[in-house]
Enzyme design. Structure first.
Site, mmCIF file in Angstrom:
data_model
loop_
_atom_site.group_PDB
_atom_site.id
_atom_site.type_symbol
_atom_site.label_atom_id
_atom_site.label_comp_id
_atom_site.label_asym_id
_atom_site.label_seq_id
_atom_site.Cartn_x
_atom_site.Cartn_y
_atom_site.Cartn_z
ATOM 1 N N HIS A 143 0.515 -1.554 -0.284
ATOM 2 C CA HIS A 143 -0.263 0.659 0.092
ATOM 3 C C HIS A 143 0.617 1.225 -0.361
ATOM 4 O O HIS A 143 0.346 2.767 -0.827
ATOM 5 C CB HIS A 143 -0.565 0.222 1.606
ATOM 6 C CG HIS A 143 -1.434 0.982 1.538
ATOM 7 N ND1 HIS A 143 -3.129 1.744 1.283
ATOM 8 C CD2 HIS A 143 -1.436 2.299 2.235
ATOM 9 C CE1 HIS A 143 -3.289 2.216 1.823
ATOM 10 N NE2 HIS A 143 -2.857 3.577 1.962
ATOM 11 N N GLU A 144 2.041 1.000 1.188
ATOM 12 C CA GLU A 144 2.669 3.098 0.955
ATOM 13 C C GLU A 144 3.692 2.712 -0.279
ATOM 14 O O GLU A 144 3.881 3.562 -0.971
ATOM 15 C CB GLU A 144 3.741 2.548 2.202
ATOM 16 C CG GLU A 144 3.356 2.176 3.522
ATOM 17 C CD GLU A 144 1.331 3.372 3.673
ATOM 18 O OE1 GLU A 144 2.354 4.955 3.280
ATOM 19 O OE2 GLU A 144 0.681 3.722 4.299
ATOM 20 N N HIS B 77 1.852 4.561 -3.016
ATOM 21 C CA HIS B 77 1.451 6.078 -2.347
ATOM 22 C C HIS B 77 2.916 6.657 -3.396
ATOM 23 O O HIS B 77 3.048 7.751 -4.166
ATOM 24 C CB HIS B 77 1.810 6.626 -1.155
ATOM 25 C CG HIS B 77 0.150 5.593 -0.725
ATOM 26 N ND1 HIS B 77 -0.960 6.728 -1.263
ATOM 27 C CD2 HIS B 77 0.072 5.744 0.820
ATOM 28 C CE1 HIS B 77 -1.831 6.424 -0.160
ATOM 29 N NE2 HIS B 77 -1.269 5.693 0.944
ATOM 30 N N HIS C 123 -7.057 8.255 -1.096
ATOM 31 C CA HIS C 123 -7.662 6.525 -0.983
ATOM 32 C C HIS C 123 -9.087 6.239 -0.908
ATOM 33 O O HIS C 123 -9.567 7.111 -1.564
ATOM 34 C CB HIS C 123 -7.636 6.309 0.324
ATOM 35 C CG HIS C 123 -6.310 6.105 1.622
ATOM 36 N ND1 HIS C 123 -5.542 7.159 2.146
ATOM 37 C CD2 HIS C 123 -5.072 5.301 1.585
ATOM 38 C CE1 HIS C 123 -4.350 6.933 2.466
ATOM 39 N NE2 HIS C 123 -4.077 5.817 2.605
#
Length: 684
Positions: free
Chosen positions: A257-258, A261, A364
């Site tokens: 997920h990170e 980003h 998100h």
């Protein structure tokens, strides 16, 4: 925490069990603390040479950039190559945590994105730009120049970029004249065989103490030709890294997920997205080549071709309706994937999160309608990266997506426009009125005694996360006009425990905790979640090949020759199962039970661990668990039929002598008297 009252039966001796002292809490919500970089914090204009472009110098010009992108259709993209560079802090992690991060978590997370995304191959060496002392820069001949001097060190997040990764320092005077290379600097060796360099640290920063933050990441430099992020950083929070096997997949998902980003899913990058022809989706300022700046957010402002505001009229809330404004990602592939997922042809796009403040909102997906999509703002259960997320990355204009890497998302799948475009109150009310399931939402208040159920995919034992809050919820998040066993007028205090889901209550995994330490979870596939034998009242079996099955309405009971006890929570459990002879078979203890029709109640009476366990398991439809298994063999589930006689099912009995029965009766009476006396003393 005091012991909850145990359910009693006449003539029964009740034992306070250790499990009752555990706290059942909904699953850890790993909150994302993505702090998008402000415009002045990002270094732009890193010059790279793309495969099939003419030379390095051409990459800096806008004509060359457009030319490079427009040739995408005839140029084969290559799998994304990510280079990991560790800060010294990573090596200071505890050995067990370092080995987990270095050997498993980062390799798996990086490999996933290298397989899921393809990019125009970077040819030659990458040298990152040095940061400037001033936020103002000059661009001369495609190169970024600082005013008078560069910073002594160039940081990417918490990590200092090594000098060997940096280009020379280029400077001009305050009027943009006398532009030159600072003779005190030399170009580093640069970065080879990579398309993105990812600097990793492991520091317990202040941001680590906010919520349950495990990691955070962002990009720090963008290349000149396409604006693609080319360098980024991630910080892992040492105190939040769990080495428990059952938490490994969530940890890996959090790091994936990170990383995303930093690769593009960020509010600070939307304005730089390009279409398939390489044209910016957002207009650029002629003098800088960058989008206009949003002074309030200090990020570049995207156009309506990327994100558009939509007003949902007549949004149903407690006591009436309101107008709700939502932000929709409206790039072409995202629109197509969102419409296909929800089966809603008029859906404008995919809704972005509107809560959580900076770092959560807009960066998100909306939790209410994409609950366990991994790019929502908090991980609550079984996170997956769906086709919708891959579509966003492809719509950036920087990547091609390998959709075979997407995981099917069951949340909201095929539920139509009424689910995707209306409030959860509308959905619950409409389906209640029609006698249909209100899943994935729920309306059972979480209270003692706890009654669990199964997630829709039967992968986990779960609870409805509808709770009473200590405060009245904002009007727009009040989703009930009435609730069973809730006093009229107090409905505004009740809502789901996950605020990012607009307090819509839904079925959620949970954990057992003792002294705030996780003892085990409720996901069926992890053998580590098996209860200890002395606490396995419903004879559950967690591990590979297990699924969740509902119990009957009656609590499970354990009997010995001296005691009878009921457990304070019940409702569902994890069990192994098999599919053969056209039927679903459920394994409980050492016995196998055949399901003859949906809704059949399997009466369980098994002696194990010194106790006779009594309860019942409900049979689901055969096709839910065995349909694909039989289809692969060219077969199918057999039609329902009358169940076998009870004497065909296992039925154990206690072997207690007359003396044992007499002792048991005395113990029951004594215990009942003691319990009654204790209650009276407690109220005196």
């Amino acid at each position: 925490m005091g012991l909850p009252p145990l359910q009693t039966q006449p003539g029964t001796f009740l034992v306070a069990l250790g499990l009752c002292c555990w706290l059942l809490a909904t699953a850890n919500a790993h909150n994302c603390q993505h702090q998008h970089p402000k415009a002045h914090e990002v270094v732009h204009g890193v010059r790279i040479q793309l495969a099939d472009s003419d030379d390095d110098d051409a990459a800096g010009s806008s004509d060359a950039a457009v030319h490079s992108v427009r040739r995408r259709s005839v140029t084969a993209e290559q799998p994304l190559r990510i280079l990991l560079v560790y800060d010294d802090s990573v090596y200071r992690l505890e050995e067990e945590k370092f080995n987990l991060i270095n050997d498993t978590v980062l390799p798996e997370a990086v490999q996933f994105w290298e397989q899921a995304l393809m990019v125009r191959e970077t040819k030659g060496i990458i040298r990152l730009n040095r940061k400037c002392d001033s936020t103002q820069v000059y661009v001369k001949n495609g190169h970024t120049h600082c005013i008078d001097q560069c910073k002594a060190t160039t940081m990417c997040g918490e990590v200092q970029v090594p000098n060997e990764h940096l280009d020379v320092c280029r400077v001009c005077n305050a009027t943009g004249q006398n532009c030159r290379i600072d003779s005190n600097t030399q170009p580093g060796d640069g970065i080879q065989n990579a398309d993105f360099v990812f600097y990793v640290s492991a520091r317990q920063t202040q941001r680590c103490f906010k919520g349950l933050t495990v990691a955070y990441a962002a990009h720090c430099q963008q290349e000149a030709a396409l604006d693609r992020p080319i360098a980024g950083h991630a910080n892992l929070c040492p105190e939040s890294i769990s080495t428990k096997p059952q938490e490994l997949q969530t940890l890996i998902s959090t790091v994936k997920h990170e990383i995303l980003h930093a690769l593009g899913f960020s509010v600070s990058l939307y304005a730089f997205f390009r279409d398939d022809e390489g044209r910016p989706r957002t207009p650029r300022k002629s003098e800088t080549g960058k989008p206009f700046l949003n002074e309030k957010l200090q990020i570049h402002q995207w156009s309506n071709e990327t994100i558009r505001k939509v007003v949902r009229e007549n949004w149903s809330v407690r006591g009436g309706h309101v107008n709700k404004e939502v932000d929709m990602m409206v790039t072409p592939r995202v629109v197509a994937e969102a419409r296909a997922h929800f089966d809603c042809d008029k859906l404008e796009g995919a809704e972005l999160e509107d809560q959580g403040g900076e770092g959560t909102a807009l960066t998100h997906w909306e939790k209410r309608i994409l609950e366990n999509e991994a790019m929502t703002g908090t991980h609550t259960q079984s996170p997956v990266f769906s086709r919708i997320t891959l579509a966003l990355m492809e719509d950036s204009g920087w990547y091609r997506a390998n959709y075979s890497m997407a995981t099917p998302l069951s949340w909201g799948k095929g539920l139509g426009c009424s689910f995707a475009m209306r409030s959860c109150k509308d959905w619950i009310q409409m389906n209640h009125a029609r006698g249909r399931s209100i899943h994935p939402f729920c309306s059972k208040v979480k209270q003692d005694p706890l009654q669990t159920e199964c997630t829709d995919d039967r992968n986990s034992v779960a609870l409805c996360n509808l709770i009473r809050h200590d405060y009245e919820l904002p009007k727009s998040y009040q989703n009930f006009d009435s609730l069973q066993n809730v006093k009229s007028g107090e409905e505004g205090f009740y809502g789901g425990s996950v605020s990012l889901a607009d307090h819509c209550p839904y079925i959620q995994e949970f954990t057992w905790r003792s002294k705030n330490i996780i003892v085990r979870g409720s996901h069926c596939r992890f053998v580590e979640n098996n209860p200890k034998p002395e606490k396995n009242f419903a004879l559950e079996s967690y591990g590979h090949g297990s699924k969740c099955f509902d119990h009957s309405e009656a609590m499970w009971e354990e009997r010995s020759c001296h005691q009878t006890r009921e457990w304070q929570h019940w409702g569902s459990g994890c069990y192994k199962y098999t599919c053969f002879d056209g039927r679903l078979h459920i394994l409980v203890g050492n016995y196998t039970y055949k399901c003859s029709f949906p809704g059949q109640k399997l009466s369980i009476r098994i002696a194990a661990n010194g106790w006779l366990h009594k309860g019942a398991i409900m049979c689901p439809p055969c096709h839910e668990l065995c349909g694909s298994h039989f289809a692969a063999q060219g077969k199918q589930c057999r039609p329902g039929e009358e169940a076998d006689p009870l004497n065909k099912y296992p039925r154990d009995n206690l072997a207690c002598g007359a003396e044992s029965r007499q002792q048991r009766s005395v113990a029951i009476i004594s215990a009942a008297l003691l319990l009654a006396a204790g209650l009276r003393l407690g109220h005196s």
